[in-house]
Every structure is written in C-alpha cells, then in structure tokens.
Design a protein around this motif. Structure first.
Motif, mmCIF file in Angstrom:
data_model
loop_
_atom_site.group_PDB
_atom_site.id
_atom_site.type_symbol
_atom_site.label_atom_id
_atom_site.label_comp_id
_atom_site.label_asym_id
_atom_site.label_seq_id
_atom_site.Cartn_x
_atom_site.Cartn_y
_atom_site.Cartn_z
ATOM 1 N N VAL A 105 84.448 -36.238 -29.888
ATOM 2 C CA VAL A 105 84.393 -37.577 -30.484
ATOM 3 C C VAL A 105 85.674 -38.350 -30.165
ATOM 4 C CG1 VAL A 105 84.366 -38.826 -32.680
ATOM 5 C CG2 VAL A 105 82.775 -36.947 -32.309
ATOM 6 N N ALA A 106 86.822 -37.668 -30.219
ATOM 7 C CA ALA A 106 88.084 -38.332 -29.892
ATOM 8 C C ALA A 106 88.114 -38.778 -28.437
ATOM 9 C CB ALA A 106 89.248 -37.388 -30.187
ATOM 10 N N ARG A 107 87.510 -37.995 -27.570
ATOM 11 C CA ARG A 107 87.541 -38.287 -26.133
ATOM 12 C C ARG A 107 86.525 -39.369 -25.764
ATOM 13 N NH1 ARG A 107 87.161 -33.514 -24.730
ATOM 14 N NH2 ARG A 107 84.900 -33.338 -24.555
ATOM 15 N N ASN A 108 85.319 -39.305 -26.342
ATOM 16 C CA ASN A 108 84.233 -40.190 -25.930
ATOM 17 C C ASN A 108 83.948 -41.330 -26.898
ATOM 18 O OD1 ASN A 108 83.394 -38.790 -23.445
ATOM 19 N ND2 ASN A 108 82.914 -37.113 -24.840
ATOM 20 N N GLY A 109 84.576 -41.300 -28.070
ATOM 21 C CA GLY A 109 84.380 -42.376 -29.029
ATOM 22 C C GLY A 109 83.296 -42.081 -30.045
ATOM 23 N N PRO A 110 83.156 -42.948 -31.048
ATOM 24 C CA PRO A 110 82.174 -42.746 -32.113
ATOM 25 C C PRO A 110 80.758 -42.647 -31.566
ATOM 26 C CG PRO A 110 83.713 -44.488 -32.696
ATOM 27 C CD PRO A 110 83.946 -44.173 -31.250
ATOM 28 N N LEU A 168 71.904 -42.588 -41.344
ATOM 29 C CA LEU A 168 72.386 -42.076 -40.072
ATOM 30 C C LEU A 168 73.883 -41.847 -40.181
ATOM 31 C CD1 LEU A 168 70.577 -44.526 -37.598
ATOM 32 C CD2 LEU A 168 69.777 -42.287 -38.407
ATOM 33 N N VAL A 169 74.367 -40.803 -39.536
ATOM 34 C CA VAL A 169 75.788 -40.460 -39.585
ATOM 35 C C VAL A 169 76.397 -40.683 -38.202
ATOM 36 C CG1 VAL A 169 77.489 -38.658 -40.036
ATOM 37 C CG2 VAL A 169 75.378 -38.757 -41.393
ATOM 38 N N VAL A 170 77.297 -41.644 -38.122
ATOM 39 C CA VAL A 170 78.068 -41.887 -36.904
ATOM 40 C C VAL A 170 79.482 -41.367 -37.146
ATOM 41 C CG1 VAL A 170 79.089 -43.642 -35.405
ATOM 42 C CG2 VAL A 170 76.702 -43.858 -36.152
ATOM 43 N N MET A 171 79.878 -40.381 -36.374
ATOM 44 C CA MET A 171 81.195 -39.791 -36.545
ATOM 45 C C MET A 171 82.206 -40.522 -35.672
ATOM 46 S SD MET A 171 82.212 -35.756 -36.368
ATOM 47 C CE MET A 171 80.777 -35.380 -37.379
ATOM 48 N N ALA A 172 83.370 -40.809 -36.244
ATOM 49 C CA ALA A 172 84.419 -41.521 -35.532
ATOM 50 C C ALA A 172 85.729 -40.748 -35.645
ATOM 51 C CB ALA A 172 84.591 -42.928 -36.102
ATOM 52 N N PRO A 173 86.611 -40.874 -34.637
ATOM 53 C CA PRO A 173 87.909 -40.211 -34.745
ATOM 54 C C PRO A 173 88.767 -40.795 -35.848
ATOM 55 C CG PRO A 173 87.791 -41.579 -32.765
ATOM 56 C CD PRO A 173 86.413 -41.533 -33.338
ATOM 57 N N ASP A 174 88.535 -42.069 -36.183
ATOM 58 C CA ASP A 174 89.207 -42.733 -37.300
ATOM 59 C C ASP A 174 88.376 -43.963 -37.652
ATOM 60 O OD1 ASP A 174 90.412 -45.203 -35.819
ATOM 61 O OD2 ASP A 174 91.003 -43.458 -34.614
ATOM 62 N N LEU A 175 88.568 -44.512 -38.847
ATOM 63 C CA LEU A 175 87.711 -45.610 -39.283
ATOM 64 C C LEU A 175 87.927 -46.880 -38.464
ATOM 65 C CD1 LEU A 175 87.249 -45.587 -43.157
ATOM 66 C CD2 LEU A 175 85.675 -44.894 -41.351
ATOM 67 N N ASP A 204 84.967 -29.988 -39.311
ATOM 68 C CA ASP A 204 86.082 -29.078 -39.049
ATOM 69 C C ASP A 204 85.882 -28.308 -37.750
ATOM 70 O OD1 ASP A 204 87.878 -29.525 -41.206
ATOM 71 O OD2 ASP A 204 86.489 -28.498 -42.551
ATOM 72 N N ASP A 205 84.857 -28.683 -36.977
ATOM 73 C CA ASP A 205 84.620 -28.039 -35.693
ATOM 74 C C ASP A 205 85.512 -28.704 -34.642
ATOM 75 O OD1 ASP A 205 82.897 -28.167 -32.958
ATOM 76 O OD2 ASP A 205 82.586 -26.270 -33.997
ATOM 77 N N ALA A 206 86.455 -27.949 -34.124
ATOM 78 C CA ALA A 206 87.449 -28.529 -33.215
ATOM 79 C C ALA A 206 86.810 -29.106 -31.959
ATOM 80 C CB ALA A 206 88.486 -27.471 -32.843
ATOM 81 N N ALA A 207 85.823 -28.414 -31.389
ATOM 82 C CA ALA A 207 85.193 -28.888 -30.160
ATOM 83 C C ALA A 207 84.473 -30.212 -30.379
ATOM 84 C CB ALA A 207 84.229 -27.839 -29.624
ATOM 85 N N LEU A 208 83.759 -30.333 -31.506
ATOM 86 C CA LEU A 208 83.051 -31.574 -31.801
ATOM 87 C C LEU A 208 84.028 -32.725 -31.992
ATOM 88 C CD1 LEU A 208 80.493 -33.176 -32.501
ATOM 89 C CD2 LEU A 208 80.777 -32.404 -34.876
ATOM 90 N N MET A 209 85.082 -32.500 -32.761
ATOM 91 C CA MET A 209 86.029 -33.570 -33.038
ATOM 92 C C MET A 209 86.803 -33.976 -31.785
ATOM 93 S SD MET A 209 85.101 -34.171 -36.005
ATOM 94 C CE MET A 209 86.223 -35.552 -36.272
ATOM 95 N N SER A 261 72.231 -43.070 -29.559
ATOM 96 C CA SER A 261 71.903 -41.711 -29.162
ATOM 97 C C SER A 261 73.044 -40.761 -29.487
ATOM 98 C CB SER A 261 71.611 -41.664 -27.652
ATOM 99 O OG SER A 261 71.420 -40.327 -27.227
ATOM 100 N N SER A 262 72.693 -39.527 -29.756
ATOM 101 C CA SER A 262 73.705 -38.502 -29.996
ATOM 102 C C SER A 262 74.350 -38.020 -28.710
ATOM 103 C CB SER A 262 73.089 -37.313 -30.724
ATOM 104 O OG SER A 262 72.076 -36.714 -29.936
ATOM 105 N N LEU A 263 73.753 -38.373 -27.569
ATOM 106 C CA LEU A 263 74.291 -37.938 -26.290
ATOM 107 C C LEU A 263 75.523 -38.763 -25.954
ATOM 108 C CD1 LEU A 263 70.959 -37.583 -24.290
ATOM 109 C CD2 LEU A 263 72.258 -35.799 -25.474
ATOM 110 N N ALA A 264 76.617 -38.073 -25.615
ATOM 111 C CA ALA A 264 77.884 -38.770 -25.339
ATOM 112 C C ALA A 264 77.734 -39.648 -24.105
ATOM 113 C CB ALA A 264 78.997 -37.752 -25.150
#
Length: 232
Positions: free
Chosen positions: A95-100, A13-20, A87-92, A229-232
């Motif tokens: 993630v920065a706004r709502n967290g990992p 599973l891939v959990v994306m975070a704004p930073d580690l 590299d998708d600005a909207a996605l990142m 969940s993938s839902l923010a």
C-alpha cells in the motif's frame, strides 16, 4: 433502513491508505470528492475518513478510507493484531508503494453471533465478536465486529468482516456525496465456497465469480462511472 434491518448487506468498502492525507488525496483524484469526517478507533489504533455511497442495491453503504494512526497505541495489545491485516508487513509495504486501494469489505448482519456460528459450521473461523466504539459529534457509535486474533482477512479479503451496529448507523449522519455504488463483484478461485458463506450470512446483492482474487466496485459519480479494484 427499517425495512432492511433483518437482512444482511454490504455495509462498507475498505480502502487502505498509508496515511489519511494520501487517502484523502486519492479520493479527490479518483472520485472527485473530498471524503467526509471520520474518527479514531482506540481499540485498533486506526483512524478513518468516510463517504456515503448508498443506493437502491446497497442501502446504507459507505466507503471507508482507513490508515494506522501514528499517534495512537492500540488498546488491543500485542500479540493480538489489528483488523483488516493492517499489521501484515507485506500488505502495508504494498500500500505504501502503490498507494491507497480497495482491499476489503464489511457486511452488515442482524445477528453477528449466529452468522459466525454458521461460518464455523462451514470450516470458516472469522474470529470472535468484539465490542467497539468511537465518539462522533452526534454521539457515541457502538458496534460488534468479527476480528480474528491474527487480524487476517479470510479468502484474501473476499470474505467480509461482519458487523452488527448498535442503535445508530454512521451513514445516517453522512452528507449525500453524489456517489452511488451500483455493483460489487468478488472473484476467487474458490467461488463456490465463497458463495455458500455469503448465503449462510444472508448477504444480498453481491456478485461472485471464479477467477484470480479480486474485489471490484462500480461507482456512479458526477464525472461518470468509476471502477475501484483491489488489484494494485
């Protein structure tokens, strides 16, 4: 893993975070566990932390918390993009706004080129097979992975990135976390097409339902059942 090496399974599973750092804090707050060490991906300019979540239904599965490494320049130069839409600005920004959060998954296949050809026959271009590697204390991890030039996750992340590992799988050197992935469900408006694609790649054990785009993982943890969940 010898008995399942010719089958295809959810690999991680891939959990994306704004930073580690925020990814580690999310993991501790959500799952009650500090993730284990990971490494750096020079090709993509990313780095990660890892956590073993395998169980009977998902052998060898683990959770990856991944973030862009601000100190690294990707060897995969522009205009080529990083994997997982990083590299998708909207996605990142989201993630920065709502967290990992859970944003994608990777399926382990025994024949990456064959699976990619099967998908092309269904009109799905998952990109080419890239050679990747990263050093670990136990030696060099090597793998092939499907990445499009534009880095896009197909079907909004429901269709997995495909990976074929070399001689060593990373979960073999991960400590037992006390977590078990018991169920993984994908929801998508084109559920039938998604199911056909997973069947073509031989992926086992994943539920597919018709509905708004969502990825949902059910984990058994020392503090009880936790749903990602993938839902923010």
């Amino acid at each position: 893993m010898a008995s399942t090496e010719l089958r295809s399974y959810l690999d991680h599973l891939v959990v994306m975070a704004p930073d580690l750092a925020s990814g580690v804090a999310w993991c501790e707050a959500t799952l009650g566990i500090t993730p284990g060490p990971g490494g750096e991906h020079p090709l993509m300019g990313t780095h990660n932390r890892l956590l073993r979540i395998d169980g009977p239904a998902f052998p060898g599965a683990y959770l990856e918390i991944i973030a862009i490494n601000p100190k690294a320049t990707p060897l995969r130069a522009a205009p080529l993009k990083r994997w997982f839409d990083m590299d998708d600005a909207a996605l990142m920004q989201d993630v920065a706004r709502n967290g990992p959060r859970l944003c994608h998954w990777v399926a382990r296949v025994p024949n990456l080129s064959g699976s990619l050809q099967s998908w092309l026959a269904q009109g799905l271009d998952a990109g080419s097979a890239l050679q990747a590697q990263r050093p670990t204390p136990q030696g060099l991890l090597q793998w092939q992975i499907s990445v499009r030039d534009d880095g896009v996750r197909l079907m909004q992340g429901c269709l997995p990135t495909l990976i074929q590992w070399g001689e060593v799988h990373p979960a073999a050197n991960m400590a037992d976390s006390g977590l078990v992935l018991s169920e993984f469900t994908l929801m998508h408006p084109q559920a039938q097409a998604l199911r056909l694609a997973l069947d073509a790649a031989g992926v086992q054990g994943v539920h597919v339902q018709t509905g708004p785009v969502a990825l949902q993982a059910v984990l058994q943890t020392p503090r009880g059942e936790v749903v990602l969940s993938s839902l923010a």
